[in-house]
Write a protein that holds these residues in place. Structure first.
Motif, PDB file in Angstrom:
ATOM      1  N   ARG A 269     -28.406 -50.928  38.936  1.00  0.00           N
ATOM      2  CA  ARG A 269     -28.837 -49.831  38.235  1.00  0.00           C
ATOM      3  C   ARG A 269     -30.102 -50.186  37.034  1.00  0.00           C
ATOM      4  O   ARG A 269     -30.978 -49.292  37.003  1.00  0.00           O
ATOM      5  CB  ARG A 269     -27.967 -48.913  37.508  1.00  0.00           C
ATOM      6  CG  ARG A 269     -26.877 -48.474  38.361  1.00  0.00           C
ATOM      7  CD  ARG A 269     -25.751 -47.929  37.590  1.00  0.00           C
ATOM      8  NE  ARG A 269     -24.512 -47.797  38.342  1.00  0.00           N
ATOM      9  CZ  ARG A 269     -23.234 -47.580  37.964  1.00  0.00           C
ATOM     10  NH1 ARG A 269     -23.135 -47.332  36.773  1.00  0.00           N
ATOM     11  NH2 ARG A 269     -22.417 -47.505  38.812  1.00  0.00           N
ATOM     12  N   GLY A 270     -30.310 -50.941  36.588  1.00  0.00           N
ATOM     13  CA  GLY A 270     -30.997 -51.617  35.590  1.00  0.00           C
ATOM     14  C   GLY A 270     -32.403 -52.224  35.971  1.00  0.00           C
ATOM     15  O   GLY A 270     -33.245 -52.636  35.311  1.00  0.00           O
ATOM     16  N   LEU A 271     -32.473 -52.409  37.593  1.00  0.00           N
ATOM     17  CA  LEU A 271     -33.687 -52.855  38.114  1.00  0.00           C
ATOM     18  C   LEU A 271     -35.005 -52.086  37.522  1.00  0.00           C
ATOM     19  O   LEU A 271     -35.995 -52.679  37.581  1.00  0.00           O
ATOM     20  CB  LEU A 271     -33.676 -53.086  39.557  1.00  0.00           C
ATOM     21  CG  LEU A 271     -32.643 -54.179  39.948  1.00  0.00           C
ATOM     22  CD1 LEU A 271     -32.589 -54.236  41.422  1.00  0.00           C
ATOM     23  CD2 LEU A 271     -33.098 -55.434  39.286  1.00  0.00           C
ATOM     24  N   GLY A 272     -34.805 -50.782  37.609  1.00  0.00           N
ATOM     25  CA  GLY A 272     -35.999 -49.785  37.587  1.00  0.00           C
ATOM     26  C   GLY A 272     -37.081 -50.037  38.487  1.00  0.00           C
ATOM     27  O   GLY A 272     -36.884 -50.325  39.693  1.00  0.00           O
ATOM     28  N   ASP A 273     -38.401 -50.263  37.998  1.00  0.00           N
ATOM     29  CA  ASP A 273     -39.433 -50.552  38.741  1.00  0.00           C
ATOM     30  C   ASP A 273     -39.936 -51.773  38.829  1.00  0.00           C
ATOM     31  O   ASP A 273     -40.948 -52.354  39.321  1.00  0.00           O
ATOM     32  CB  ASP A 273     -40.703 -49.513  38.523  1.00  0.00           C
ATOM     33  CG  ASP A 273     -40.433 -48.052  38.780  1.00  0.00           C
ATOM     34  OD1 ASP A 273     -39.594 -47.851  39.440  1.00  0.00           O
ATOM     35  OD2 ASP A 273     -40.650 -47.282  37.816  1.00  0.00           O
ATOM     36  N   SER A 274     -39.119 -52.827  38.218  1.00  0.00           N
ATOM     37  CA  SER A 274     -39.687 -54.194  38.040  1.00  0.00           C
ATOM     38  C   SER A 274     -39.487 -54.956  39.119  1.00  0.00           C
ATOM     39  O   SER A 274     -38.994 -54.560  40.196  1.00  0.00           O
ATOM     40  CB  SER A 274     -38.701 -54.879  37.153  1.00  0.00           C
ATOM     41  OG  SER A 274     -37.372 -54.921  37.494  1.00  0.00           O
TER      42      SER A 274
END
Length: 524
Positions: A269-274
């Motif tokens: 969930r914390g990957l985002g757009d990275s």
């Protein structure tokens, strides 16, 4: 080949171009129909306005007291002709005729027709009614109005008629036609401009592809999504995934039609757009390798693409291989140590110290044999017993004293559970050895035992220990207490615990103790 493709593209019009041409045709037809309707309506309104105009003129003349008095005078023409001509010129009508009830004209636009008979209908006017009609009179086709003239006593003394020829009505209509056509042309220009803007946007969205090319691209896209062995998720600028293939749904246990980042496993969930390259993530049941890259066209970022590969079985095999490798290294080190001890015994015998040689040999044999005998008698699972023996030697090589508690006892399990237990116990011991090496007096204590309902694995060490938050992080993703490292040991342990419905807890109040509990029935 390139020129052939170019010719094919030129022959096959794009979706945007086809839509533009279709819209242009439809808009042109609609505007043309609307223009014709406006013209016809304007013509009808022009006739209606003319009827109102001539009716107002005749009623105004008829109700004027001077008109009735002039008709009853000895020379009506001398009085009425100048007045009616002045009104005619002021109102731009073609004729105003004042007549006697017997149709005799007192006035007319053409003086030569004065005294002649009025042509047209007057019966309704003689009956006291004002009416209009289209009639071809002495000046040609016209729209005219006829009304009676009454004296003060209410007696009909004459009639008044006024009219406008069709030629004048047409001239008026033609004079106003440029305005109508200008409005129609402006509407057409606006419609064409809007269609052109839509065409440009649609062309940008479809990249100038023809319908058959879009259809082929969709078919290929759909086939690829369903056939590739990797999970694929395509994200736009919102929180919901725009594309999710079958493999991604299987690997991430996604069931709903729409998938948002909230539906992903916690570590994803914390990957985002990275951007992510070959990053290891763990769910409750799988070990996943994740890649994520942005999708950029020109200088504009369109979104991100996330791919997921399943490394669960590979990781299990690697874990077992590590355990077997460690066991083999243990055997090698034991063989080396045994050789050293044997040489020592032989040398002592050669020096004539036979009694000391026998004492040395039997003492070393008793220590190692005691542990082997105890584990072989209490731990009926051979893989776990071998693992514990190997870990004792492995820990000793690293300067850590590993003790297997006296209460260690375990019945035999099936092949699947055996592999699970090796993963569980081996990873807990490895983590404990790594943690214990951080202390001055490094030690690890292991207990593997059965209760009436559970298998309990308890590993204590002299390391700094983990609090509840650290344990939670270790269970959700690759984590290590070693600086700069992200291991998989406790995460793999957590997967085994989750598969069998067990529990995993830690206690850092007195050293470090990690306890794993697995229901006994799930290992039979």
């Amino acid at each position: 080949m390139t020129s052939t493709n170019a010719r094919r593209r030129r022959r096959s019009r794009s979706v945007a171009r086809r839509l533009f041409l279709g819209q242009l045709a439809v808009v042109t037809v609609l505007v043309a129909i609307g223009g014709i309707a406006v013209v016809l309506d304007e013509r009808a309104l022009s006739d209606e306005a003319t009827r109102h105009e001539v009716t107002a003129i005749v009623e105004s003349l008829a109700t004027s007291p001077s008109t009735a008095e002039a008709i009853e005078s000895p020379d009506p023409t001398a009085i009425l002709q100048p007045v009616t001509e002045e009104i005619r010129r002021a109102t731009s009508v073609d004729f105003i005729v004042v007549m006697a009830p017997d149709r005799t004209r007192f006035t007319h636009t053409n003086p030569e027709l004065i005294g002649g008979q009025f042509t047209g209908s007057i019966d309704r006017a003689l009956a006291g009614e004002t009416f209009t009609e289209s009639y071809e009179g002495s000046l040609g086709p016209s729209i005219r109005a006829v009304t009676p003239v009454m004296d003060d006593g209410g007696t009909l003394v004459g009639l008044v008629s006024a009219g406008v020829t069709r030629a004048r009505i047409s001239d008026r209509f033609v004079a106003g036609l440029p305005v109508v056509l200008a409005v129609v042309a402006a509407a057409l220009a606006v419609a064409v401009g809007a269609s052109w803007i839509l065409n440009r946007r649609l062309k940008s969205q479809t990249m100038g592809l023809a319908p058959d090319e879009l259809r082929s691209m969709y078919d290929h896209h759909d086939a690829v999504l369903h056939s590739i062995g990797e999970g694929l998720l395509v994200w736009g600028h919102g929180d919901e995934a725009e594309v999710v293939n079958d493999e991604a749904r299987r690997l991430l246990d996604l069931e709903s039609d729409t998938v948002s980042r909230r539906d992903l496993p916690e570590s994803l969930r914390g990957l985002g757009d990275s951007s992510v390259r070959d990053e290891m993530h763990l769910t409750s049941t799988r070990v996943l390798v994740v890649n994520q890259n942005p999708v950029i066209r020109g200088s504009r970022r369109l979104g991100t693409v996330t791919t997921v590969r399943d490394h669960t079985e590979l990781q299990r095999v690697l874990g077992e291989l590590d355990s077997m490798t460690s066991f083999a290294e243990s055997l090698r080190s034991q063989a080396h140590e045994s050789a050293n001890r044997l040489h020592t015994v032989i040398t002592m015998v050669e020096l004539g110290r036979t009694e000391q040689a026998v004492e040395f040999a039997t003492q070393e044999l008793a220590l190692s044999q005691n542990l082997i005998d105890r584990l072989m008698s209490t731990v009926q699972e051979p893989a776990v017993a071998a693992l514990l023996l190997g870990k004792v030697s492995q820990a000793a090589e690293q300067g850590v004293e590993l003790t297997v508690t006296e209460d260690t006892a375990l019945a035999d399990t099936d092949a699947v559970a055996r592999r699970e237990l090796v993963t569980l116990v081996g990873n807990l011991i490895d983590n404990a050895i790594d943690a214990a090496k951080q202390s001055d007096e490094a030690w690890v204590e292991v207990s593997v035992r059965e209760t009436d309902t559970d298998v309990v694995v308890e590993v204590a060490d002299s390391g700094p220990g983990m609090d509840a938050d650290a344990l939670a992080r270790a269970r959700t993703r690759g984590y290590s207490t070693k600086s700069g490292s992200r291991g998989l040991g406790l995460a793999l342990v957590s997967q085994v615990i989750h598969r069998h419905g067990g529990t995993l807890s830690s206690d850092a109040s007195a050293g470090s103790v990690v306890t794993a509990t697995v229901p006994l029935g799930s290992l039979r």
